[in-house]
Design an enzyme around this catalytic site. Sequence first.
Site, PDB file in Angstrom:
ATOM      1  N   GLY A   1       0.484  -1.349   0.002  1.00 18.06           N
ATOM      2  CA  GLY A   1      -0.620  -0.211  -0.152  1.00 18.06           C
ATOM      3  C   GLY A   1       0.794   1.236  -0.438  1.00 18.06           C
ATOM      4  O   GLY A   1      -0.003   1.772  -0.856  1.00 18.06           O
TER       5      GLY A   1
ATOM      6  N   GLN B   1      -7.784   1.393   5.121  1.00 17.64           N
ATOM      7  CA  GLN B   1      -8.552   1.252   6.356  1.00 17.64           C
ATOM      8  C   GLN B   1     -10.013   0.440   6.185  1.00 17.64           C
ATOM      9  O   GLN B   1     -10.733   0.177   6.589  1.00 17.64           O
ATOM     10  CB  GLN B   1      -8.412   2.056   7.148  1.00 17.64           C
ATOM     11  CG  GLN B   1      -6.958   2.394   8.012  1.00 17.64           C
ATOM     12  CD  GLN B   1      -6.834   1.475   8.652  1.00 17.64           C
ATOM     13  OE1 GLN B   1      -7.915   0.272   9.073  1.00 17.64           O
ATOM     14  NE2 GLN B   1      -5.718   0.750   9.478  1.00 17.64           N
TER      15      GLN B   1
ATOM     16  N   HIS C   1      -3.158  -6.535   3.345  1.00 19.34           N
ATOM     17  CA  HIS C   1      -3.172  -6.722   4.478  1.00 19.34           C
ATOM     18  C   HIS C   1      -4.258  -5.915   5.207  1.00 19.34           C
ATOM     19  O   HIS C   1      -4.490  -6.717   7.018  1.00 19.34           O
ATOM     20  CB  HIS C   1      -1.699  -6.934   5.678  1.00 19.34           C
ATOM     21  CG  HIS C   1      -1.351  -5.106   5.590  1.00 19.34           C
ATOM     22  ND1 HIS C   1      -0.782  -4.993   4.570  1.00 19.34           N
ATOM     23  CD2 HIS C   1      -1.074  -5.190   6.606  1.00 19.34           C
ATOM     24  CE1 HIS C   1       0.114  -3.450   5.426  1.00 19.34           C
ATOM     25  NE2 HIS C   1      -0.639  -3.935   6.675  1.00 19.34           N
TER      26      HIS C   1
ATOM     27  N   CYS D   1       4.738   7.725  23.842  1.00 14.71           N
ATOM     28  CA  CYS D   1       5.782   7.325  23.868  1.00 14.71           C
ATOM     29  C   CYS D   1       6.087   5.875  23.930  1.00 14.71           C
ATOM     30  O   CYS D   1       6.471   4.695  23.881  1.00 14.71           O
ATOM     31  CB  CYS D   1       4.779   6.565  25.603  1.00 14.71           C
ATOM     32  SG  CYS D   1       4.255   8.230  26.986  1.00 14.71           S
TER      33      CYS D   1
END
Length: 460
Positions: free
Chosen positions: A69, A177, A196, A320
């Site tokens: 993609g 998506q 995928h 994080c």
Amino acid sequence: MPYFDAASAAPLHPVARQALLAALDEGWADPARLHREGRRARLLLDAAREAAAEAVGCRPDELTFTSSGTRAVHSGISGALAGRRRVGRHLVVSAVEHSSVLHSAATHESGGGSFTEVPVDGTGAVSAQAYASALREDTALACLQSANHEVGTEQPVAEVAELCRAAGVPLLVDAAQSLGWGPVPAGWSLLTASAHKWGGPAGVGLLAVRKGVRFAAQGPTDERESGRAAGFEDIPAIVAAAASLRAVRAEAAAESLRLRALVDRIRARVPELVPDVEVVGDPVRRLPHLVTFSCLYVDGETLLHELDRSGFSVSSGSSCTSSTLTPSHVLKAMGVLSEGNVRVSLPTGTPDEDVDRFLEVLPPAVAGVREKLGAPAAATPSPVAAPSLVVDALGRRCPIPVIELAKVIGEVPVGGTVTVLSDDEAARLDIPAWCAMREQEYVGEEPADRGSAYVVRRLS
């Protein structure tokens, strides 16, 4: 172990597995050759192209198979920009596009072009009118995702496509998506997707270019895939990708309703079960299987490890979890809390019990991380309040600057200020978000010798 990270890569669909195994025996030869084995491979490739084109909503000869993609995005943007170079070298993208789009924009700029990022609102959606305002006479291409990869918000593709058409600007839609859930609204000029994401094998991307769109493939080319994707086609993977896309589309209507109900349960229950949580993204105009929320006073990477130990695989857009220790560009553009960010994306077939179990596991996991970090349960007023305080959080990463702020806010009187010194970019998002959640006033950001000074006024 429940896998809740389908937005990164969906488990291989059973139909994809069956098609892949069958094509390994039948589709190994060169489809460009005229012998029997080559003709057999060509038939498989052509059938896969027709099936994928039907799902995309284009002609088979408008569809190219690429190696991913990301490669489809890079090739689509570079080819469209090169094909319309006489018009100009201006590119328009939204601020929350996939990194492959933003990387292409940066490369275009480094080569002498220019690009404009259209901002989004707090849900992650662009305004069609704001998008139209970014279009110029020298705009060669516009890019807009169909739905956001991190928070699931659907974009106004149809409205933007109509505005681009009126301006004479082709629109490239990243449908990675959403394509497994249904066709993209009409009006796009180029479309990209990745197998995928819908349960096909990795290593297969789709690039559709409508007839009439000026397009000049960049880099070395050959005779394969209309010159838009050089190299030998991975026919077994392509066949599996097309077969699985057709299969998930057939299941989409029923599965969308079921997963949307499960996600609605997560959206409603997480703020009830876990204090100081912000659920982000549009609650209505969104993908059916995806929900993202951020937890105050939580180290996102530690929380993901805790959930993994409890048997749940989730992902995060938190700073994080990034090797660069910077906030997700999507959360940053939305202006929402970035610390303790969790993205839950349910794969097809997720049972209700797995969601119930996740809602049981999450509260103690968050509480445990907060306890390890020394997060305050509540601000305790100091008997003798100072009019202002300075918190030195330089060199300390999220969520420590916010935790230190929460610990001392009660030590200043109502109307007093706390100044947090921080060189963590996440503080620019998380301190204002904390103020909104705690009903305190965010005064603003000031320059400092190192990092920035974030000033907060106590209101209650």
